[in-house]
Design an enzyme around this catalytic site. Structure first.
Site, PDB file in Angstrom:
ATOM      1  N   ASP A 155       2.519   3.615  -4.681  1.00  0.00           N
ATOM      2  CA  ASP A 155       3.272   3.997  -3.614  1.00  0.00           C
ATOM      3  C   ASP A 155       4.697   3.168  -4.073  1.00  0.00           C
ATOM      4  O   ASP A 155       5.548   2.689  -3.304  1.00  0.00           O
ATOM      5  CB  ASP A 155       2.988   2.870  -2.448  1.00  0.00           C
ATOM      6  CG  ASP A 155       3.709   2.998  -1.232  1.00  0.00           C
ATOM      7  OD1 ASP A 155       4.304   3.986  -1.087  1.00  0.00           O
ATOM      8  OD2 ASP A 155       3.713   1.992  -0.379  1.00  0.00           O
ATOM      9  N   ASP A 164       4.633  -5.095  -4.222  1.00  0.00           N
ATOM     10  CA  ASP A 164       3.728  -4.201  -3.302  1.00  0.00           C
ATOM     11  C   ASP A 164       2.708  -3.448  -4.102  1.00  0.00           C
ATOM     12  O   ASP A 164       2.862  -2.509  -4.006  1.00  0.00           O
ATOM     13  CB  ASP A 164       4.437  -3.654  -2.160  1.00  0.00           C
ATOM     14  CG  ASP A 164       5.212  -4.481  -1.355  1.00  0.00           C
ATOM     15  OD1 ASP A 164       5.114  -5.861  -1.114  1.00  0.00           O
ATOM     16  OD2 ASP A 164       6.440  -4.074  -0.639  1.00  0.00           O
TER      17      ASP A 164
END
Length: 171
Positions: A103, A120
């Site tokens: 991502d 993340d």
């Protein structure tokens, strides 16, 4: 019996099941951060995990202001080129480990003291074992390349993707 209880809870998305799923994501992210930090990837130092919470090294200044996301910056040409080179090095390092961020975008990258830092990572992808691994690798490269291109850099995206695939052992 306990395992079947946990499996049913996760499948039915009960409160208990959602907590188990969240804990699995936290375990995966902490493991990925530890592995990547150990090999020298630009990620915050993973301090500890407690349940679904992960404690990371603080990236910011002495006054408590957090490092900005790449998406928040408006770097000049020299800094833009430096950040792009760092992004390519980071993606190559991950690919060399057989991984893609999963991502990666200008929103999942911090810039701390001129250094690019990936954040993340709960959805990190094994690009060899996952049948869609090459897609994740290409998507990560395209997301970052598009951000840099929109700020004036001329980027050979097909060449970047081919280099990452080669580094990951996909070609």
């Amino acid at each position: 019996m306990r395992r079947s209880r946990e499996t049913r809870a996760m499948a039915n998305r009960t409160g208990f099941g959602r907590n188990l799923i969240a804990e699995q994501w936290a375990v995966a992210e902490f493991h990925a951060l530890c592995r990547l930090w150990t090999v020298g990837a630009p990620v915050p130092y993973p301090v500890q995990r407690n349940g679904t919470e992960i404690l990371l090294e603080f990236l910011g200044d002495a006054h408590g202001h957090a490092a900005p996301r790449l998406a928040q910056l408006r770097p000049g040409p020299r800094e833009l080129t430096s950040l792009y080179r760092q992004a390519v090095e980071a993606m190559h390092l991950l690919a060399g480990e057989g991984l893609a961020h999963g991502d990666l975008s200008a929103y999942n990258v911090l810039v701390h003291d001129g250094r690019l830092m990936l954040i993340d990572l709960p959805q990190v992808v094994d690009v060899v074992a996952n049948p869609r691994g090459p897609e994740f690798l290409a998507r990560d490269a395209a997301n970052l390349a598009n951000w840099f291109t929109s700020r004036g850099l001329d980027i050979d995206l097909p060449g970047l993707i081919a280099g990452l695939e080669e580094r990951a052992g996909l070609k």
